[in-house]
Design a protein around this motif. Structure first.
Motif, PDB file in Angstrom:
ATOM      1  N   HIS A  90      -7.142   3.356  -6.053  1.00  0.00           N
ATOM      2  CA  HIS A  90      -8.060   2.231  -6.276  1.00  0.00           C
ATOM      3  C   HIS A  90      -7.935   1.674  -7.692  1.00  0.00           C
ATOM      4  N   GLN A  91      -7.534   2.514  -8.664  1.00  0.00           N
ATOM      5  CA  GLN A  91      -7.351   2.013 -10.022  1.00  0.00           C
ATOM      6  C   GLN A  91      -6.187   1.026 -10.088  1.00  0.00           C
ATOM      7  N   LEU A  92      -5.152   1.260  -9.304  1.00  0.00           N
ATOM      8  CA  LEU A  92      -4.024   0.334  -9.260  1.00  0.00           C
ATOM      9  C   LEU A  92      -4.452  -1.002  -8.644  1.00  0.00           C
ATOM     10  N   TYR A  93      -5.284  -0.940  -7.607  1.00  0.00           N
ATOM     11  CA  TYR A  93      -5.786  -2.175  -6.997  1.00  0.00           C
ATOM     12  C   TYR A  93      -6.704  -2.922  -7.959  1.00  0.00           C
ATOM     13  N   SER A 105       0.816  -1.217   0.000  1.00  0.00           N
ATOM     14  CA  SER A 105       0.000   0.000   0.000  1.00  0.00           C
ATOM     15  C   SER A 105       0.853   1.271   0.000  1.00  0.00           C
ATOM     16  N   LEU A 106       1.974   1.267   0.690  1.00  0.00           N
ATOM     17  CA  LEU A 106       2.847   2.441   0.698  1.00  0.00           C
ATOM     18  C   LEU A 106       3.448   2.677  -0.681  1.00  0.00           C
ATOM     19  N   ARG A 107       3.940   1.620  -1.280  1.00  0.00           N
ATOM     20  CA  ARG A 107       4.509   1.755  -2.625  1.00  0.00           C
ATOM     21  C   ARG A 107       3.433   2.103  -3.648  1.00  0.00           C
ATOM     22  N   ALA A 108       2.202   1.636  -3.430  1.00  0.00           N
ATOM     23  CA  ALA A 108       1.101   1.994  -4.324  1.00  0.00           C
ATOM     24  C   ALA A 108       0.882   3.505  -4.288  1.00  0.00           C
ATOM     25  N   ALA A 109       0.903   4.089  -3.107  1.00  0.00           N
ATOM     26  CA  ALA A 109       0.734   5.540  -2.978  1.00  0.00           C
ATOM     27  C   ALA A 109       1.902   6.275  -3.645  1.00  0.00           C
TER      28      ALA A 109
END
Length: 130
Positions: free
Chosen positions: A111-114, A90-94
């Motif tokens: 949310h698009q990445l998820y 989640s941190l790297r996603a941000a």
């Protein structure tokens, strides 16, 4: 025996959260549980879709792959490589979303990445939103 500065410790609810003393702490517990659930779903989806390396095909895919490589510390990212399978969290996603939004003319939400955890799938969504 457990001590608390705000009163006796009450049992956790069905989500594993302790009853909150304020709206803010109740909201943060819900958000953390929600993020964990989203991450689990995205990881499970990425595990199902393991494929061989495929070169990024479009210019947008190549740009996204380069950004993913920088954030994740990988030299080679393929169009079908899943973000969470490569060590994303989640941190790297941000961090990734911030880098994409700072480097490309289109906007991405976490949310698009998820929902679309591969370079190819995310590129299709971004192309469609232009």
């Amino acid at each position: 025996m457990t001590y608390s500065t705000i009163g006796p410790l009450r049992p956790a609810d069905e989500r594993g959260c302790h009853p909150a003393t304020s709206y803010a702490s109740a909201r943060s517990c819900s958000l953390v549980k929600g993020q964990a659930a989203l991450l689990a779903v995205a990881r499970a989806e990425s595990q199902r879709g393991r494929r061989k390396y495929a070169e990024p095909e479009t210019e947008l895919e190549r740009k996204l792959a380069a950004i993913w490589g920088d954030v994740l510390g990988h030299e080679r990212i393929g169009r079908d490589d899943a973000f969470f399978e490569l060590g994303g969290n989640s941190l790297r996603a941000a961090q990734l979303v911030a880098r994409i939004n700072g480097s490309l003319p289109m906007r991405v939400a976490v949310h698009q990445l998820y929902d679309h955890p591969t370079v190819g799938r995310l590129a299709k969504v971004l192309e469609a939103s232009r």
